[in-house]
Every structure is written in C-alpha cells, then in structure tokens.
Design a protein around this motif. Structure first.
Motif, PDB file in Angstrom:
ATOM      1  N   PRO A  41       0.739  -1.008  -0.092  1.00 23.26           N
ATOM      2  CA  PRO A  41       0.051   0.116  -0.024  1.00 23.26           C
ATOM      3  C   PRO A  41       0.822   1.369  -0.127  1.00 23.26           C
ATOM      4  N   ARG A  42       0.308   2.247  -0.645  1.00 18.90           N
ATOM      5  CA  ARG A  42       1.121   3.742  -0.482  1.00 18.90           C
ATOM      6  C   ARG A  42       0.040   4.577  -0.560  1.00 18.90           C
ATOM      7  N   ALA A  43       0.543   5.763  -0.255  1.00 25.81           N
ATOM      8  CA  ALA A  43      -0.382   7.009  -0.338  1.00 25.81           C
ATOM      9  C   ALA A  43      -0.930   7.390  -1.815  1.00 25.81           C
ATOM     10  N   PRO A  44      -2.114   7.763  -2.056  1.00 31.00           N
ATOM     11  CA  PRO A  44      -2.806   8.022  -3.330  1.00 31.00           C
ATOM     12  C   PRO A  44      -1.682   9.106  -4.167  1.00 31.00           C
ATOM     13  N   THR A  45      -1.226   8.729  -5.203  1.00 26.71           N
ATOM     14  CA  THR A  45      -0.411   9.773  -6.040  1.00 26.71           C
ATOM     15  C   THR A  45      -1.399  10.336  -7.057  1.00 26.71           C
ATOM     16  N   ALA A  46      -2.488   9.903  -7.528  1.00 18.56           N
ATOM     17  CA  ALA A  46      -3.319  10.664  -8.429  1.00 18.56           C
ATOM     18  C   ALA A  46      -4.424  11.441  -7.669  1.00 18.56           C
ATOM     19  N   VAL A  47      -4.622  12.685  -8.485  1.00 17.40           N
ATOM     20  CA  VAL A  47      -5.841  13.434  -8.276  1.00 17.40           C
ATOM     21  C   VAL A  47      -7.131  12.311  -8.359  1.00 17.40           C
ATOM     22  N   VAL A  48      -8.138  12.563  -7.399  1.00 18.47           N
ATOM     23  CA  VAL A  48      -9.567  11.867  -7.675  1.00 18.47           C
ATOM     24  C   VAL A  48     -10.305  12.697  -8.837  1.00 18.47           C
ATOM     25  N   GLU A 101     -13.164   8.410  -9.851  1.00 18.58           N
ATOM     26  CA  GLU A 101     -14.075   8.934  -8.900  1.00 18.58           C
ATOM     27  C   GLU A 101     -13.399   8.307  -7.566  1.00 18.58           C
ATOM     28  N   ARG A 102     -13.479   8.698  -6.349  1.00 15.73           N
ATOM     29  CA  ARG A 102     -13.087   8.204  -5.132  1.00 15.73           C
ATOM     30  C   ARG A 102     -13.857   6.910  -4.839  1.00 15.73           C
ATOM     31  N   GLY A 103     -13.348   5.781  -4.595  1.00 15.50           N
ATOM     32  CA  GLY A 103     -14.128   4.485  -4.348  1.00 15.50           C
ATOM     33  C   GLY A 103     -13.641   3.501  -5.277  1.00 15.50           C
ATOM     34  N   PRO A 104     -14.447   2.194  -5.240  1.00 15.99           N
ATOM     35  CA  PRO A 104     -14.029   1.175  -6.117  1.00 15.99           C
ATOM     36  C   PRO A 104     -15.132   1.216  -7.647  1.00 15.99           C
ATOM     37  N   ALA A 105     -14.726   1.742  -8.540  1.00 14.92           N
ATOM     38  CA  ALA A 105     -15.492   1.339  -9.741  1.00 14.92           C
ATOM     39  C   ALA A 105     -15.428   0.048 -10.425  1.00 14.92           C
ATOM     40  N   GLY A 164     -16.687  -2.223  -1.041  1.00 16.10           N
ATOM     41  CA  GLY A 164     -16.526  -1.307   0.054  1.00 16.10           C
ATOM     42  C   GLY A 164     -15.915  -0.089  -0.297  1.00 16.10           C
ATOM     43  N   ASP A 165     -16.223   1.335   0.432  1.00 11.98           N
ATOM     44  CA  ASP A 165     -15.723   2.222   0.286  1.00 11.98           C
ATOM     45  C   ASP A 165     -14.100   2.224   0.309  1.00 11.98           C
ATOM     46  N   THR A 166     -13.346   3.167  -0.493  1.00  7.34           N
ATOM     47  CA  THR A 166     -11.907   3.294  -0.285  1.00  7.34           C
ATOM     48  C   THR A 166     -11.537   4.659  -0.301  1.00  7.34           C
ATOM     49  N   PRO A 167     -10.182   5.104   0.357  1.00  7.56           N
ATOM     50  CA  PRO A 167      -9.926   6.485   0.649  1.00  7.56           C
ATOM     51  C   PRO A 167      -9.621   7.127  -0.894  1.00  7.56           C
ATOM     52  N   ASP A 168      -9.231   6.347  -2.059  1.00  2.05           N
ATOM     53  CA  ASP A 168      -8.627   7.003  -3.005  1.00  2.05           C
ATOM     54  C   ASP A 168      -9.508   6.328  -4.216  1.00  2.05           C
ATOM     55  N   ALA A 169      -9.284   6.535  -5.394  1.00  4.11           N
ATOM     56  CA  ALA A 169      -9.851   6.020  -6.575  1.00  4.11           C
ATOM     57  C   ALA A 169      -9.334   4.646  -7.066  1.00  4.11           C
ATOM     58  N   GLN A 170     -10.153   3.698  -7.164  1.00  4.39           N
ATOM     59  CA  GLN A 170      -9.873   2.185  -7.499  1.00  4.39           C
ATOM     60  C   GLN A 170     -10.703   1.759  -8.581  1.00  4.39           C
ATOM     61  N   LEU A 171     -10.237   0.505  -8.753  1.00  2.00           N
ATOM     62  CA  LEU A 171     -10.851  -0.351 -10.041  1.00  2.00           C
ATOM     63  C   LEU A 171     -11.121  -1.734  -9.645  1.00  2.00           C
ATOM     64  N   ARG A 172     -12.048  -2.368  -9.890  1.00  2.00           N
ATOM     65  CA  ARG A 172     -12.173  -3.686  -9.784  1.00  2.00           C
ATOM     66  C   ARG A 172     -12.766  -4.326 -11.219  1.00  2.00           C
ATOM     67  N   VAL A 191     -12.316 -14.341 -10.854  1.00  3.67           N
ATOM     68  CA  VAL A 191     -11.154 -13.849 -10.818  1.00  3.67           C
ATOM     69  C   VAL A 191     -11.452 -12.336 -10.829  1.00  3.67           C
ATOM     70  N   ILE A 192     -10.467 -11.844  -9.863  1.00  3.37           N
ATOM     71  CA  ILE A 192     -10.612 -10.217  -9.419  1.00  3.37           C
ATOM     72  C   ILE A 192      -9.550  -9.625  -9.723  1.00  3.37           C
ATOM     73  N   VAL A 193      -9.585  -8.572 -10.449  1.00  8.09           N
ATOM     74  CA  VAL A 193      -8.168  -7.580 -10.436  1.00  8.09           C
ATOM     75  C   VAL A 193      -8.605  -6.357  -9.716  1.00  8.09           C
ATOM     76  N   TYR A 194      -7.860  -6.012  -8.879  1.00 10.59           N
ATOM     77  CA  TYR A 194      -7.809  -4.812  -7.887  1.00 10.59           C
ATOM     78  C   TYR A 194      -6.549  -3.740  -8.473  1.00 10.59           C
ATOM     79  N   ALA A 195      -7.234  -2.618  -8.806  1.00 13.01           N
ATOM     80  CA  ALA A 195      -6.257  -1.520  -9.260  1.00 13.01           C
ATOM     81  C   ALA A 195      -6.382  -0.230  -8.515  1.00 13.01           C
ATOM     82  N   ARG A 196      -5.548   0.634  -8.726  1.00  9.30           N
ATOM     83  CA  ARG A 196      -5.521   2.108  -8.212  1.00  9.30           C
ATOM     84  C   ARG A 196      -5.173   3.175  -9.194  1.00  9.30           C
ATOM     85  N   LEU A 197      -5.727   4.334  -9.038  1.00 15.42           N
ATOM     86  CA  LEU A 197      -5.589   5.432 -10.168  1.00 15.42           C
ATOM     87  C   LEU A 197      -4.353   6.110  -9.821  1.00 15.42           C
TER      88      LEU A 197
END
Length: 202
Positions: A41-48, A101-105, A164-172, A191-197
């Motif tokens: 995990p790391r701090a979000p690096t992209a603007v929501v 957007e913030r949360g999991p698309a 579930g809610d996330t503090p940054d913009a993510q994708l499933r 099969v589930i792929v998790y990704a972050r903006l």
C-alpha cells in the motif's frame, strides 16, 4: 454520485458469482489460481477525478479493448452482466463510482460465451504493476495500476473488498474462472483484479 446502500451492494455481489454462466462447449477457463503477489500500500499519487461515465476500456497486456455499457440491477437486486451472446462486451456497474472517482469502480466481463473467448478470457494473466486505461465521457482518461489479482470460490466472494468504500480512486475487474461445472453451466470461481488510479490525462 449514484450509490446503493451497502446492503443492496452485498446482494448485488451475489450476482457476480452467478452471472458468468456459459454454455457447454465454451472455451475452458483456468483451473490454477493466478498471481497472488500484491503491491504494498502507498499514499494515493493521483488526483481523484470528478464524476464522468466511462466510455471504453483498454488493457494492452491481454489485448482487451471494449466499449463499456452501463449495468444496473435486475428485479431481484442482482447485478446485470453483459449478454453472454456478446462475450467481447464489457460493462460498468453504474451504482459503483465512475472510474477515477473516489471509491471502487466495478467493471464486469465474460471469460467466454456462445462458444467464443470473452473480453476477460486472459484476465487471469494480469499481475501487479500492469496498466489499465479507461476513457471517460468528459474526454479524460483514467489510468490504473494493478495492485492485486485474486481467484476465489464464488461462495466466499469478498463483497466488502470489492464494493466497500476506499480512501482513493480504485478499480475492480471481475470475471469467472476456475473449473467449469457442466451440470450447473457455470464456473466455480471468480477472478478479481484490483487496481488504483495513478494518473489522468486529456
């Protein structure tokens, strides 16, 4: 943003478990689990990004390219899936955040259908660090980096982790996998792929 209550989302998750049915004779899905390595995990690096509906999906590594159709809920409060007769069509669950957007698309696609490979036939090949791009109606492109790939039995689908809610913009990205149960005309796993903006552009 358009969101359903978490109780409805949990019900909706059940549809993901059973929504990838394919007719007998369809191409075989993977039996062995995919990558289990996860990026730290790391701090979000992209603007929501502001709300903007997705237009298309691009995953160069697995040569997956599709427009995105909105998917709602069926009468029984289960998530709709793209028609199995058009297995190369991916869809965005419209009660999840828009990509960026913030949360999991949440984007769903078939592993196969109508005896043909589906848009997510090779989703099992994704690995942490791989890139996913989604073009949006406002002209921007949301760029995501894969953080984790899971293959899980459908009866233990991780609803909270996916919806579930996330503090940054993510994708499933979600499809079917595992062994094909010919009696049930369905696959045993998801099969589930998790990704972050990580970036956006125009």
């Amino acid at each position: 943003m358009i969101r359903k209550s978490f109780a409805v989302v949990v019900l909706a998750a059940a549809a993901v478990l059973g929504g990838c049915a394919a007719p007998a004779g369809a191409p075989s899905a993977p039996v062995s689990p995919p990558h289990s390595i996860e990026l730290p995990p790391r701090a979000p690096t992209a603007v929501v990004l502001p709300k903007s509906a997705p237009v298309s999906l691009d995953i160069p590594k697995i040569d997956a390219h599709s427009t995105l159709v909105p998917l709602g809920l069926d009468a029984d409060n289960t998530v709709q899936v793209p028609p199995v007769s058009t297995p190369l069509q991916a869809g965005w669950y419209e009660y999840s955040p828009t990509p960026g957007e913030r949360g999991p698309a949440v984007v769903l696609g078939h592993v196969d259908g109508n005896k043909h490979e589906g848009i997510f036939f090779r989703l099992k090949e994704m690995a942490p660090g791989d890139q996913v791009s989604i073009k949006r109606e406002d002209g921007s492109t949301a760029h995501f980096e894969v953080t984790k790939v899971d293959q899980v039995p459908k009866d233990v689908f991780p609803s909270d982790a996916v919806y579930g809610d996330t503090p940054d913009a993510q994708l499933r990205l979600i499809t079917c996998g595992g062994a094909f149960d010919r009696a049930a005309h369905n696959y045993e796993d998801n099969v589930i792929v998790y990704a972050r903006l990580v970036a956006d552009g125009h």
